[in-house]
Motif scaffolding. Structure first.
Motif, PDB file in Angstrom:
ATOM      1  N   ASN A   1      51.318 -31.282 -37.839  1.00 33.70           N
ATOM      2  CA  ASN A   1      50.924 -31.309 -36.432  1.00 33.70           C
ATOM      3  C   ASN A   1      52.115 -31.012 -35.520  1.00 33.70           C
ATOM      4  OD1 ASN A   1      48.298 -31.908 -37.079  1.00 33.70           O
ATOM      5  ND2 ASN A   1      48.509 -34.088 -36.672  1.00 33.70           N
ATOM      6  N   LEU A   2      53.256 -31.599 -35.811  1.00 30.25           N
ATOM      7  CA  LEU A   2      54.452 -31.325 -35.005  1.00 30.25           C
ATOM      8  C   LEU A   2      54.905 -29.873 -35.155  1.00 30.25           C
ATOM      9  CD1 LEU A   2      56.581 -34.558 -35.461  1.00 30.25           C
ATOM     10  CD2 LEU A   2      55.449 -33.748 -33.400  1.00 30.25           C
ATOM     11  N   PHE A   3      54.773 -29.340 -36.347  1.00 35.19           N
ATOM     12  CA  PHE A   3      55.140 -27.941 -36.572  1.00 35.19           C
ATOM     13  C   PHE A   3      54.226 -27.019 -35.784  1.00 35.19           C
ATOM     14  CE2 PHE A   3      54.738 -24.003 -39.044  1.00 35.19           C
ATOM     15  CZ  PHE A   3      56.046 -23.571 -38.963  1.00 35.19           C
ATOM     16  N   LEU A   4      52.923 -27.283 -35.814  1.00 32.69           N
ATOM     17  CA  LEU A   4      51.983 -26.466 -35.042  1.00 32.69           C
ATOM     18  C   LEU A   4      52.246 -26.590 -33.542  1.00 32.69           C
ATOM     19  CD1 LEU A   4      48.597 -27.044 -36.872  1.00 32.69           C
ATOM     20  CD2 LEU A   4      49.930 -24.943 -36.796  1.00 32.69           C
TER      21      LEU A   4
ATOM     22  N   PRO B   1      48.454 -22.502 -24.992  1.00 32.93           N
ATOM     23  CA  PRO B   1      47.537 -23.624 -25.195  1.00 32.93           C
ATOM     24  C   PRO B   1      46.862 -23.629 -26.567  1.00 32.93           C
ATOM     25  CG  PRO B   1      46.502 -21.998 -23.802  1.00 32.93           C
ATOM     26  CD  PRO B   1      47.912 -21.535 -24.046  1.00 32.93           C
ATOM     27  N   VAL B   2      46.924 -22.528 -27.315  1.00 36.80           N
ATOM     28  CA  VAL B   2      46.235 -22.470 -28.608  1.00 36.80           C
ATOM     29  C   VAL B   2      46.834 -23.453 -29.616  1.00 36.80           C
ATOM     30  CG1 VAL B   2      45.627 -20.968 -30.530  1.00 36.80           C
ATOM     31  CG2 VAL B   2      45.414 -20.128 -28.210  1.00 36.80           C
ATOM     32  N   PRO B   3      48.169 -23.525 -29.796  1.00 34.52           N
ATOM     33  CA  PRO B   3      48.696 -24.536 -30.719  1.00 34.52           C
ATOM     34  C   PRO B   3      48.374 -25.962 -30.282  1.00 34.52           C
ATOM     35  CG  PRO B   3      50.361 -22.888 -30.309  1.00 34.52           C
ATOM     36  CD  PRO B   3      49.244 -22.628 -29.358  1.00 34.52           C
ATOM     37  N   GLN B   4      48.300 -26.198 -28.988  1.00 35.61           N
ATOM     38  CA  GLN B   4      47.946 -27.535 -28.524  1.00 35.61           C
ATOM     39  C   GLN B   4      46.513 -27.876 -28.896  1.00 35.61           C
ATOM     40  OE1 GLN B   4      48.842 -27.660 -24.355  1.00 35.61           O
ATOM     41  NE2 GLN B   4      50.984 -27.141 -24.669  1.00 35.61           N
ATOM     42  N   ALA B   5      45.604 -26.911 -28.779  1.00 38.72           N
ATOM     43  CA  ALA B   5      44.222 -27.138 -29.181  1.00 38.72           C
ATOM     44  C   ALA B   5      44.124 -27.337 -30.693  1.00 38.72           C
ATOM     45  CB  ALA B   5      43.347 -25.966 -28.739  1.00 38.72           C
ATOM     46  N   LEU B   6      44.914 -26.594 -31.456  1.00 38.79           N
ATOM     47  CA  LEU B   6      44.927 -26.764 -32.908  1.00 38.79           C
ATOM     48  C   LEU B   6      45.415 -28.157 -33.302  1.00 38.79           C
ATOM     49  CD1 LEU B   6      46.297 -23.343 -34.180  1.00 38.79           C
ATOM     50  CD2 LEU B   6      44.018 -24.273 -34.540  1.00 38.79           C
ATOM     51  N   VAL B   7      46.434 -28.635 -32.610  1.00 37.73           N
ATOM     52  CA  VAL B   7      46.973 -29.960 -32.912  1.00 37.73           C
ATOM     53  C   VAL B   7      45.961 -31.038 -32.581  1.00 37.73           C
ATOM     54  CG1 VAL B   7      48.733 -31.635 -32.234  1.00 37.73           C
ATOM     55  CG2 VAL B   7      49.389 -29.315 -32.774  1.00 37.73           C
ATOM     56  N   LEU B   8      45.272 -30.917 -31.456  1.00 32.84           N
ATOM     57  CA  LEU B   8      44.247 -31.908 -31.121  1.00 32.84           C
ATOM     58  C   LEU B   8      43.136 -31.934 -32.167  1.00 32.84           C
ATOM     59  CD1 LEU B   8      43.932 -31.519 -27.279  1.00 32.84           C
ATOM     60  CD2 LEU B   8      44.810 -33.478 -28.528  1.00 32.84           C
ATOM     61  N   THR B   9      42.715 -30.767 -32.626  1.00 36.78           N
ATOM     62  CA  THR B   9      41.704 -30.701 -33.677  1.00 36.78           C
ATOM     63  C   THR B   9      42.234 -31.289 -34.978  1.00 36.78           C
ATOM     64  OG1 THR B   9      40.846 -28.716 -32.642  1.00 36.78           O
ATOM     65  CG2 THR B   9      40.148 -29.150 -34.891  1.00 36.78           C
ATOM     66  N   ALA B  10      43.485 -30.993 -35.311  1.00 42.98           N
ATOM     67  CA  ALA B  10      44.069 -31.506 -36.555  1.00 42.98           C
ATOM     68  C   ALA B  10      44.239 -33.015 -36.513  1.00 42.98           C
ATOM     69  CB  ALA B  10      45.415 -30.831 -36.809  1.00 42.98           C
ATOM     70  N   ILE B  11      44.501 -33.588 -35.340  1.00 45.14           N
ATOM     71  CA  ILE B  11      44.630 -35.042 -35.223  1.00 45.14           C
ATOM     72  C   ILE B  11      43.300 -35.708 -35.536  1.00 45.14           C
ATOM     73  CG2 ILE B  11      44.946 -36.916 -33.556  1.00 45.14           C
ATOM     74  CD1 ILE B  11      47.135 -35.187 -32.267  1.00 45.14           C
ATOM     75  N   VAL B  12      42.208 -35.160 -35.003  1.00 46.10           N
ATOM     76  CA  VAL B  12      40.889 -35.739 -35.252  1.00 46.10           C
ATOM     77  C   VAL B  12      40.518 -35.613 -36.724  1.00 46.10           C
ATOM     78  CG1 VAL B  12      38.436 -35.483 -34.732  1.00 46.10           C
ATOM     79  CG2 VAL B  12      40.120 -35.358 -32.900  1.00 46.10           C
TER      80      VAL B  12
ATOM     81  N   ALA C   1      40.048 -38.709 -39.567  1.00 40.38           N
ATOM     82  CA  ALA C   1      38.843 -38.857 -40.393  1.00 40.38           C
ATOM     83  C   ALA C   1      39.190 -38.825 -41.882  1.00 40.38           C
ATOM     84  CB  ALA C   1      37.844 -37.758 -40.052  1.00 40.38           C
ATOM     85  N   MET C   2      40.092 -37.944 -42.274  1.00 42.70           N
ATOM     86  CA  MET C   2      40.473 -37.871 -43.686  1.00 42.70           C
ATOM     87  C   MET C   2      41.252 -39.109 -44.126  1.00 42.70           C
ATOM     88  SD  MET C   2      39.123 -35.380 -45.117  1.00 42.70           S
ATOM     89  CE  MET C   2      39.988 -35.541 -46.649  1.00 42.70           C
ATOM     90  N   THR C   3      42.079 -39.655 -43.247  1.00 41.88           N
ATOM     91  CA  THR C   3      42.804 -40.880 -43.580  1.00 41.88           C
ATOM     92  C   THR C   3      41.833 -42.039 -43.763  1.00 41.88           C
ATOM     93  OG1 THR C   3      44.730 -40.109 -42.356  1.00 41.88           O
ATOM     94  CG2 THR C   3      44.619 -42.452 -42.837  1.00 41.88           C
TER      95      THR C   3
END
Length: 111
Positions: A40-43, A65-76, A80-82
C-alpha cells in the motif's frame, strides 16, 4: 524523505517475509498484513510523495489520484482478507489443537 520512505518499505517487507516463514499461523497472518502495508505504501508513493492536493482553481502540479484510489481499495480488501485469515486460523486451532501452519506438532513440545 525518500530515503526514509525506502528504508521503511524495506523494513516492512523484510519483517513481513520473516513472519511468513515462521511455522505459526498468527505469525503468518501478521506477515501478510505487514506485506500488504508495504505494498500500500509503495502504491501510494507511485503518485509522488511531494505532490500538491488537486483543488480546482489553484495552479501547480497535482498529485495523481489513481494510486490513492488503488490504495483505498487495497486497504478495504486487505482488511477483509485479514479478517478471513484470522477466522481461518482460529478454525484450524480449534480443529487441529495446535497453531502450526502444517498442522503437525513439534517434536520438542510433545511429552
Amino acid at each position: 524523505m525518500e530515503a526514509l520512505f525506502a528504508v521503511t518499505l524495506g523494513l516492512l517487507t523484510a519483517s513481513g517475509v520473516y513472519l511468513l516463514l515462521r511455522a505459526r499461523t498468527f505469525a503468518v497472518v501478521l506477515g501478510l498484513t505487514l506485506l500488504s502495508y508495504a505494498v500500500n505504501l509503495f502504491l501510494f508513493a507511485m503518485g509522488r510523495l511531494s505532490g500538491e492536493a488537486a483543488v480546482l482553481g489553484q495552479g501547480g502540479t497535482p498529485a495523481d489520484p489513481v494510486p490513492q484510489a488503488l490504495v483505498l481499495t487495497a486497504i478495504v480488501i486487505g482488511f477483509a482478507m485479514t479478517a478471513f485469515l484470522v477466522v481461518l486460523a482460529l478454525r484450524g486451532v480449534a480443529e487441529l489443537g495446535n497453531d502450526h501452519v502444517d498442522g503437525q506438532q513439534d517434536e520438542e513440545s510433545t511429552p
